[in-house]
Design a protein around this motif. Sequence first.
Motif, PDB file in Angstrom:
ATOM      1  N   PHE A   1       0.812  -1.214   0.000  1.00  0.00           N
ATOM      2  CA  PHE A   1       0.000   0.000   0.000  1.00  0.00           C
ATOM      3  C   PHE A   1       0.851   1.273   0.000  1.00  0.00           C
ATOM      4  O   PHE A   1       0.389   2.327   0.430  1.00  0.00           O
ATOM      5  CB  PHE A   1      -0.947  -0.013   1.204  1.00  0.00           C
ATOM      6  N   LYS A   2       2.081   1.144  -0.467  1.00  0.00           N
ATOM      7  CA  LYS A   2       2.953   2.309  -0.513  1.00  0.00           C
ATOM      8  C   LYS A   2       2.429   3.369  -1.473  1.00  0.00           C
ATOM      9  O   LYS A   2       2.641   4.568  -1.257  1.00  0.00           O
ATOM     10  CB  LYS A   2       4.363   1.886  -0.911  1.00  0.00           C
ATOM     11  N   LEU A   3       1.731   2.942  -2.530  1.00  0.00           N
ATOM     12  CA  LEU A   3       1.204   3.905  -3.504  1.00  0.00           C
ATOM     13  C   LEU A   3       0.215   4.879  -2.864  1.00  0.00           C
ATOM     14  O   LEU A   3       0.393   6.103  -2.992  1.00  0.00           O
ATOM     15  CB  LEU A   3       0.565   3.173  -4.674  1.00  0.00           C
ATOM     16  N   PRO A   4      -0.827   4.407  -2.168  1.00  0.00           N
ATOM     17  CA  PRO A   4      -1.714   5.382  -1.508  1.00  0.00           C
ATOM     18  C   PRO A   4      -1.000   6.206  -0.452  1.00  0.00           C
ATOM     19  O   PRO A   4      -1.319   7.381  -0.262  1.00  0.00           O
ATOM     20  CB  PRO A   4      -2.826   4.511  -0.896  1.00  0.00           C
ATOM     21  N   PHE A   5      -0.019   5.623   0.247  1.00  0.00           N
ATOM     22  CA  PHE A   5       0.746   6.395   1.227  1.00  0.00           C
ATOM     23  C   PHE A   5       1.462   7.560   0.537  1.00  0.00           C
ATOM     24  O   PHE A   5       1.420   8.709   1.002  1.00  0.00           O
ATOM     25  CB  PHE A   5       1.783   5.508   1.926  1.00  0.00           C
ATOM     26  N   GLY A   6       2.139   7.257  -0.579  1.00  0.00           N
ATOM     27  CA  GLY A   6       2.857   8.302  -1.303  1.00  0.00           C
ATOM     28  C   GLY A   6       1.930   9.326  -1.914  1.00  0.00           C
ATOM     29  O   GLY A   6       2.222  10.531  -1.921  1.00  0.00           O
ATOM     30  N   PHE A   7       0.788   8.875  -2.436  1.00  0.00           N
ATOM     31  CA  PHE A   7      -0.181   9.785  -3.047  1.00  0.00           C
ATOM     32  C   PHE A   7      -0.726  10.764  -2.017  1.00  0.00           C
ATOM     33  O   PHE A   7      -0.883  11.959  -2.293  1.00  0.00           O
ATOM     34  CB  PHE A   7      -1.322   8.977  -3.666  1.00  0.00           C
ATOM     35  N   ILE A   8      -1.006  10.277  -0.829  1.00  0.00           N
ATOM     36  CA  ILE A   8      -1.509  11.148   0.239  1.00  0.00           C
ATOM     37  C   ILE A   8      -0.490  12.220   0.587  1.00  0.00           C
ATOM     38  O   ILE A   8      -0.822  13.408   0.716  1.00  0.00           O
ATOM     39  CB  ILE A   8      -1.858  10.309   1.492  1.00  0.00           C
ATOM     40  N   SER A   9       0.781  11.822   0.728  1.00  0.00           N
ATOM     41  CA  SER A   9       1.803  12.796   1.122  1.00  0.00           C
ATOM     42  C   SER A   9       2.077  13.813   0.018  1.00  0.00           C
ATOM     43  O   SER A   9       2.392  14.978   0.302  1.00  0.00           O
ATOM     44  CB  SER A   9       3.098  12.068   1.503  1.00  0.00           C
ATOM     45  N   ASP A  10       1.978  13.404  -1.247  1.00  0.00           N
ATOM     46  CA  ASP A  10       2.196  14.329  -2.361  1.00  0.00           C
ATOM     47  C   ASP A  10       1.091  15.374  -2.453  1.00  0.00           C
ATOM     48  O   ASP A  10       1.343  16.537  -2.804  1.00  0.00           O
ATOM     49  CB  ASP A  10       2.248  13.559  -3.684  1.00  0.00           C
TER      50      ASP A  10
ATOM     51  N   TYR B   1       3.614  20.295   5.926  1.00  0.00           N
ATOM     52  CA  TYR B   1       4.726  19.460   5.472  1.00  0.00           C
ATOM     53  C   TYR B   1       4.203  18.234   4.727  1.00  0.00           C
ATOM     54  O   TYR B   1       3.224  17.614   5.147  1.00  0.00           O
ATOM     55  CB  TYR B   1       5.578  19.001   6.653  1.00  0.00           C
ATOM     56  N   ARG B   2       4.907  17.882   3.646  1.00  0.00           N
ATOM     57  CA  ARG B   2       4.492  16.714   2.854  1.00  0.00           C
ATOM     58  C   ARG B   2       5.117  15.423   3.360  1.00  0.00           C
ATOM     59  O   ARG B   2       4.581  14.346   3.089  1.00  0.00           O
ATOM     60  CB  ARG B   2       4.877  16.900   1.379  1.00  0.00           C
ATOM     61  N   ARG B   3       6.225  15.514   4.060  1.00  0.00           N
ATOM     62  CA  ARG B   3       6.941  14.291   4.422  1.00  0.00           C
ATOM     63  C   ARG B   3       7.043  14.056   5.933  1.00  0.00           C
ATOM     64  O   ARG B   3       6.609  13.030   6.435  1.00  0.00           O
ATOM     65  CB  ARG B   3       8.363  14.308   3.826  1.00  0.00           C
TER      66      ARG B   3
ATOM     67  N   VAL C   1       7.938   5.154   3.252  1.00  0.00           N
ATOM     68  CA  VAL C   1       7.583   5.877   2.017  1.00  0.00           C
ATOM     69  C   VAL C   1       8.039   7.318   2.098  1.00  0.00           C
ATOM     70  O   VAL C   1       8.535   7.892   1.118  1.00  0.00           O
ATOM     71  CB  VAL C   1       6.064   5.795   1.765  1.00  0.00           C
ATOM     72  N   MET C   2       7.872   7.928   3.269  1.00  0.00           N
ATOM     73  CA  MET C   2       8.306   9.318   3.422  1.00  0.00           C
ATOM     74  C   MET C   2       9.821   9.435   3.272  1.00  0.00           C
ATOM     75  O   MET C   2      10.335  10.359   2.628  1.00  0.00           O
ATOM     76  CB  MET C   2       7.880   9.861   4.797  1.00  0.00           C
TER      77      MET C   2
END
Length: 460
Positions: free
Chosen positions: A31-40, A47-49, A116-117
Amino acid sequence: GPIINVYPLDLIFTEAQQATLSSLRSLPSTFKLPFGFISDNFPLCGYRRKSYMLMGWMITSLSMLYLIWGSDLDFKVYTNTDENGVETVMRGNSPSVLFLSVSFLLFGTGYWFADVMGDSLVAEKAKLEPESSRGQLQSTCYACRFFGLMLAAPCSSLLYSKYGPKVSITIMALLPMMILPLIFNLGELKNAPVKTTSEQCSEIWKTVRSRAVWQPMGFVYLYNVLQIPNSAWKQFLKSVLGFTSNQLNTLLIVAYVLLYLGILAYKYYFITWSWRSVYIMTTLVGGFFSALQILLIYGKTFGIDPFWFALGDDVFADFVSGIQFLPTTIMMVHLCPTGSEGASYAMFTTVNNAALNVAAAISTVMLKIWDVTEKTMVSGDLSGMIKLTIVTTVLQVSGVFLVKLLPKTKADLKIMHDSPHSGSKIGGAVFLTVTFLSIAYAFVVGLLNIVSPGWTYGVF
């Protein structure tokens, strides 16, 4: 560490339950994709990260506290004899398969969220490197990461063997709390410009349509699906060869050391090799060491103690994995569009992790094909174990026939990416379909693993 390596064995979990627990630990990596999408797309507190990194490590800490407070970790195992003289192994009030699975699922969720961050930050900085030294930052960061694993493994193994699981799990709860102040002071631009969700989705779609993405990532997926592990191997070492928990943890420690050395070997030597050459060499060497396991099953160790023989053929595979690890991560960073590093890099690594999860699921299913239960192996019937080892070895080595899907070097990848004829809607659609189907598959399997551990035995 030893908690996932030998604790399930000490709790007398079945082979299927052990495989289930191991797969659940890594399930959140899918589920790294939704994690990364949320932070982007949705900065938290500006802060994004780092805000999300703080959240991830807090989840890991709370999950271990949940395990400590909700079960007895003093590790009491005894036998009970009924009136007919039949002995039944009891685990006292130790955590059940379900409780331990949920705890490590939550731990994995927090860990991979924070991971992911960290990956996103590295991807952003790595793109600023000069072309001639691309990959050095990543190799340095991963070398530091695996150096930490190398140091943590013997410490945690020593604590586990001397004090049991409670002390180790307590440390796993406290350490994430200790790094929270460091993350809070991490330098990151506040309220940085953020592209709209539609702009980011458009850039990602343009990226995945490129042949420079779907072809090499297709190789990564297919290659990793073929890396099917032997899920009965640890049970064989413990039940048939009589390896102790300390010996199993020693295998793990040496594996971490060689994984770190593999990273260094790539950083200082193999980084100049073509990616194809790296994969051909490491696949064949890995197949050789995997085949040595068959000799160990037959007891033909050439006078070498089985432990030392297992140490050689088991852990040198991790040295090979360390060498293989960096080429794909360097390739992935090259493919990330600016401003969407979190989602795009997470998407590429999701393909990698989803394939490994599929391989683990296939491995669990294969336990049903031949009888490799503890009872059968202890009785002296190792025919199923031999067949399982041969099949997994052949499948792992067969990945070498796919290597032509990889570009040879970073320069070839750039040429492929810049080609005006490299775009393909079909290629991009297939890539995204496989990615999202893998995520859906992992989610369904994860739910079934929690609700009914070892469910594959009743299905296949």
